[in-house]
Design a protein around this motif. Structure first.
Motif, PDB file in Angstrom:
ATOM      1  N   ASP A 156       6.207  -8.438  45.487  1.00  0.00           N
ATOM      2  CA  ASP A 156       5.635  -8.818  46.775  1.00  0.00           C
ATOM      3  C   ASP A 156       5.317 -10.306  46.898  1.00  0.00           C
ATOM      4  O   ASP A 156       4.286 -10.694  47.423  1.00  0.00           O
ATOM      5  N   VAL A 157       6.207 -11.163  46.372  1.00  0.00           N
ATOM      6  CA  VAL A 157       5.997 -12.606  46.536  1.00  0.00           C
ATOM      7  C   VAL A 157       7.247 -13.286  47.082  1.00  0.00           C
ATOM      8  O   VAL A 157       7.336 -14.508  47.063  1.00  0.00           O
ATOM      9  N   LEU A 158       8.195 -12.504  47.582  1.00  0.00           N
ATOM     10  CA  LEU A 158       9.453 -13.082  48.045  1.00  0.00           C
ATOM     11  C   LEU A 158       9.219 -14.145  49.108  1.00  0.00           C
ATOM     12  O   LEU A 158       9.871 -15.195  49.119  1.00  0.00           O
ATOM     13  N   SER A 159       8.260 -13.902  50.009  1.00  0.00           N
ATOM     14  CA  SER A 159       8.024 -14.848  51.104  1.00  0.00           C
ATOM     15  C   SER A 159       7.403 -16.154  50.639  1.00  0.00           C
ATOM     16  O   SER A 159       7.396 -17.140  51.369  1.00  0.00           O
ATOM     17  N   GLY A 200      -5.590 -12.907  50.388  1.00  0.00           N
ATOM     18  CA  GLY A 200      -6.980 -13.260  50.620  1.00  0.00           C
ATOM     19  C   GLY A 200      -7.960 -12.591  49.680  1.00  0.00           C
ATOM     20  O   GLY A 200      -9.175 -12.678  49.879  1.00  0.00           O
ATOM     21  N   CYS A 201      -7.453 -11.911  48.658  1.00  0.00           N
ATOM     22  CA  CYS A 201      -8.350 -11.331  47.657  1.00  0.00           C
ATOM     23  C   CYS A 201      -8.063 -12.000  46.320  1.00  0.00           C
ATOM     24  O   CYS A 201      -6.931 -12.371  46.043  1.00  0.00           O
ATOM     25  N   GLY A 202      -9.078 -12.160  45.531  1.00  0.00           N
ATOM     26  CA  GLY A 202      -8.889 -12.819  44.249  1.00  0.00           C
ATOM     27  C   GLY A 202      -8.042 -11.992  43.302  1.00  0.00           C
ATOM     28  O   GLY A 202      -7.916 -10.770  43.446  1.00  0.00           O
ATOM     29  N   TYR A 203      -7.463 -12.659  42.349  1.00  0.00           N
ATOM     30  CA  TYR A 203      -6.621 -12.030  41.325  1.00  0.00           C
ATOM     31  C   TYR A 203      -7.382 -10.922  40.609  1.00  0.00           C
ATOM     32  O   TYR A 203      -6.900  -9.791  40.478  1.00  0.00           O
ATOM     33  N   TYR A 204      -8.598 -11.210  40.166  1.00  0.00           N
ATOM     34  CA  TYR A 204      -9.393 -10.252  39.411  1.00  0.00           C
ATOM     35  C   TYR A 204      -9.789  -9.052  40.262  1.00  0.00           C
ATOM     36  O   TYR A 204      -9.539  -7.900  39.902  1.00  0.00           O
ATOM     37  N   ASP A 205     -10.402  -9.316  41.409  1.00  0.00           N
ATOM     38  CA  ASP A 205     -10.916  -8.227  42.236  1.00  0.00           C
ATOM     39  C   ASP A 205      -9.806  -7.452  42.934  1.00  0.00           C
ATOM     40  O   ASP A 205      -9.939  -6.247  43.157  1.00  0.00           O
ATOM     41  N   LEU A 232       5.202 -12.867  31.756  1.00  0.00           N
ATOM     42  CA  LEU A 232       4.113 -13.726  32.214  1.00  0.00           C
ATOM     43  C   LEU A 232       4.421 -14.297  33.596  1.00  0.00           C
ATOM     44  O   LEU A 232       3.521 -14.489  34.414  1.00  0.00           O
ATOM     45  N   THR A 233       5.710 -14.549  33.871  1.00  0.00           N
ATOM     46  CA  THR A 233       6.103 -15.033  35.184  1.00  0.00           C
ATOM     47  C   THR A 233       5.778 -13.997  36.253  1.00  0.00           C
ATOM     48  O   THR A 233       5.272 -14.334  37.323  1.00  0.00           O
ATOM     49  N   TYR A 234       6.053 -12.728  35.961  1.00  0.00           N
ATOM     50  CA  TYR A 234       5.712 -11.680  36.916  1.00  0.00           C
ATOM     51  C   TYR A 234       4.210 -11.607  37.147  1.00  0.00           C
ATOM     52  O   TYR A 234       3.751 -11.360  38.269  1.00  0.00           O
ATOM     53  N   MET A 235       3.434 -11.821  36.102  1.00  0.00           N
ATOM     54  CA  MET A 235       1.977 -11.823  36.257  1.00  0.00           C
ATOM     55  C   MET A 235       1.535 -12.952  37.181  1.00  0.00           C
ATOM     56  O   MET A 235       0.662 -12.768  38.027  1.00  0.00           O
ATOM     57  N   GLU A 236       2.174 -14.118  37.035  1.00  0.00           N
ATOM     58  CA  GLU A 236       1.832 -15.245  37.904  1.00  0.00           C
ATOM     59  C   GLU A 236       2.239 -14.973  39.349  1.00  0.00           C
ATOM     60  O   GLU A 236       1.519 -15.316  40.283  1.00  0.00           O
ATOM     61  N   TRP A 237       3.396 -14.350  39.521  1.00  0.00           N
ATOM     62  CA  TRP A 237       3.822 -14.012  40.888  1.00  0.00           C
ATOM     63  C   TRP A 237       2.864 -13.000  41.513  1.00  0.00           C
ATOM     64  O   TRP A 237       2.550 -13.071  42.694  1.00  0.00           O
ATOM     65  N   TYR A 238       2.410 -12.052  40.710  1.00  0.00           N
ATOM     66  CA  TYR A 238       1.438 -11.070  41.187  1.00  0.00           C
ATOM     67  C   TYR A 238       0.144 -11.774  41.606  1.00  0.00           C
ATOM     68  O   TYR A 238      -0.452 -11.467  42.640  1.00  0.00           O
ATOM     69  N   MET A 239      -0.290 -12.723  40.786  1.00  0.00           N
ATOM     70  CA  MET A 239      -1.487 -13.485  41.099  1.00  0.00           C
ATOM     71  C   MET A 239      -1.337 -14.223  42.429  1.00  0.00           C
ATOM     72  O   MET A 239      -2.238 -14.216  43.272  1.00  0.00           O
ATOM     73  N   THR A 240      -0.173 -14.856  42.618  1.00  0.00           N
ATOM     74  CA  THR A 240       0.094 -15.577  43.857  1.00  0.00           C
ATOM     75  C   THR A 240       0.029 -14.637  45.057  1.00  0.00           C
ATOM     76  O   THR A 240      -0.539 -14.970  46.102  1.00  0.00           O
TER      77      THR A 240
END
Length: 314
Positions: A53-56, A107-112, A93-101
């Motif tokens: 879900d970061v294609l855009s 509008g919600c933080g990575y953790y929450d 790790l790249t996928y984790m960063e994309w997920y974070m983005t």
């Protein structure tokens, strides 16, 4: 609660990311990407980006650069490359960063966002991320155990490339482990913190101490540097709620120490701006703490928050 500061550079290496994606792509038919009119490598990249879900958020120029790098890597491929497994882990790790983005874009933080998924789409995305999280945890646990058992000279703690990669992993993945820990109703994460995280941080601190040149940060970290930050927040929430409900009468000092810790992290630009997003665990704690302390309460952190100074924290 014991708090400490950490300052180190954020280093991220995308070498071989796309070549590995090409090997892993599941070809689902051309109909899903007709509008792109791309070659198979480019199509595979887009499918993987869409899945998290970061294609855009990724530009065509970025994809082209990554595709060119993948082709260059293929030409230079060395079957005896000793860092092959490390490069494979960088895929996850790249996928984790994309997920974070993607979480930040919503509008919600990575953790929450990870701790409290609200839609079916978010739950499905989280399940995909869990696979990468599991691979990364197993790899780094094995690496740390192997290096820790070696004689100091032979192991040399961790070589620089592994040391930086391991601590980048720690900052990205440990907050999610913390989210899982507290989601299950556990307490006192830091007392039960996995050993490989402690050793990665310890070795980084030792490497930093041996390096005389230290760079002063002038803008907010893209990743919160203290990977246990959210564990401190969770413990502060537990202390506050216990105290409000009559379960603790001696938590004021610890909560004030927590305030001071967060303020130090802010002054050192050591926390990511998303910790101040509305609804984050930190903001939840602050709103409950302010209600408990009353409007007359004054401290450096309280003044910072009451003035909404975090709006300019970048």
């Amino acid at each position: 609660m014991k708090f400490s500061n950490e300052d180190s550079s954020q280093v991220y290496d995308y070498m071989n990311v796309l070549s590995s994606i090409r090997r892993k792509v599941l070809y689902r038919g051309s109909s899903e990407l007709d509008e792109f009119n791309l070659n198979s490598l480019r199509a595979g990249i887009n499918l993987q980006l869409k899945e998290v879900d970061v294609l855009s958020d990724i530009t065509n120029d970025d994809i082209e650069k990554m595709e060119n790098q993948a082709k260059l890597n293929k030409r230079k491929k060395n079957p005896y490359e000793p860092t092959k497994k490390l490069n494979e882990m960088k895929i996850s790790l790249t996928y984790m960063e994309w997920y974070m983005t993607g979480q930040k874009r919503k509008g919600c933080g990575y953790y929450d966002g990870y701790k409290n998924p609200k839609t079916r789409e978010e739950i499905v995305g989280q399940q995909e991320i869990l696979k990468h999280q599991g691979r990364l945890n197993q790899y780094w646990k094995d690496i740390v155990v192997e290096k820790d058992r070696m004689p100091q000279k032979e192991g040399a703690k961790l070589r620089k490339r592994w040391l930086l990669g391991g601590n980048n992993y720690r900052r990205i993945v440990e907050p999610l482990d913390i989210a899982e820990y507290y989601k299950k109703g556990n307490v006192k994460y830091i007392e039960n913190r996995p050993n490989h995280y402690k050793l990665l941080e310890k070795w980084l601190d030792e490497d930093k101490d041996s390096n005389s040149s230290e760079v002063t940060r002038i803008k907010a970290a893209s990743l919160t540097e203290d990977s246990c930050f959210w564990a401190h927040v969770e413990e502060a929430l537990i202390l506050l709620r216990n105290m409000v409900n009559g379960g603790s009468i001696n938590a004021d000092k610890e909560l004030e120490e927590f305030e001071a810790y967060v303020m130090r992290e802010i002054e050192n630009y050591a926390v990511s701006p998303d910790v101040f997003l509305k609804g984050s665990s930190l903001m939840t704690w602050w709103n409950e703490y302010k209600a408990y302390k009353g409007t007359a309460y004054a401290s450096e952190f309280a003044r910072y928050m009451n003035k909404a100074s975090y709006d300019s924290y970048k």
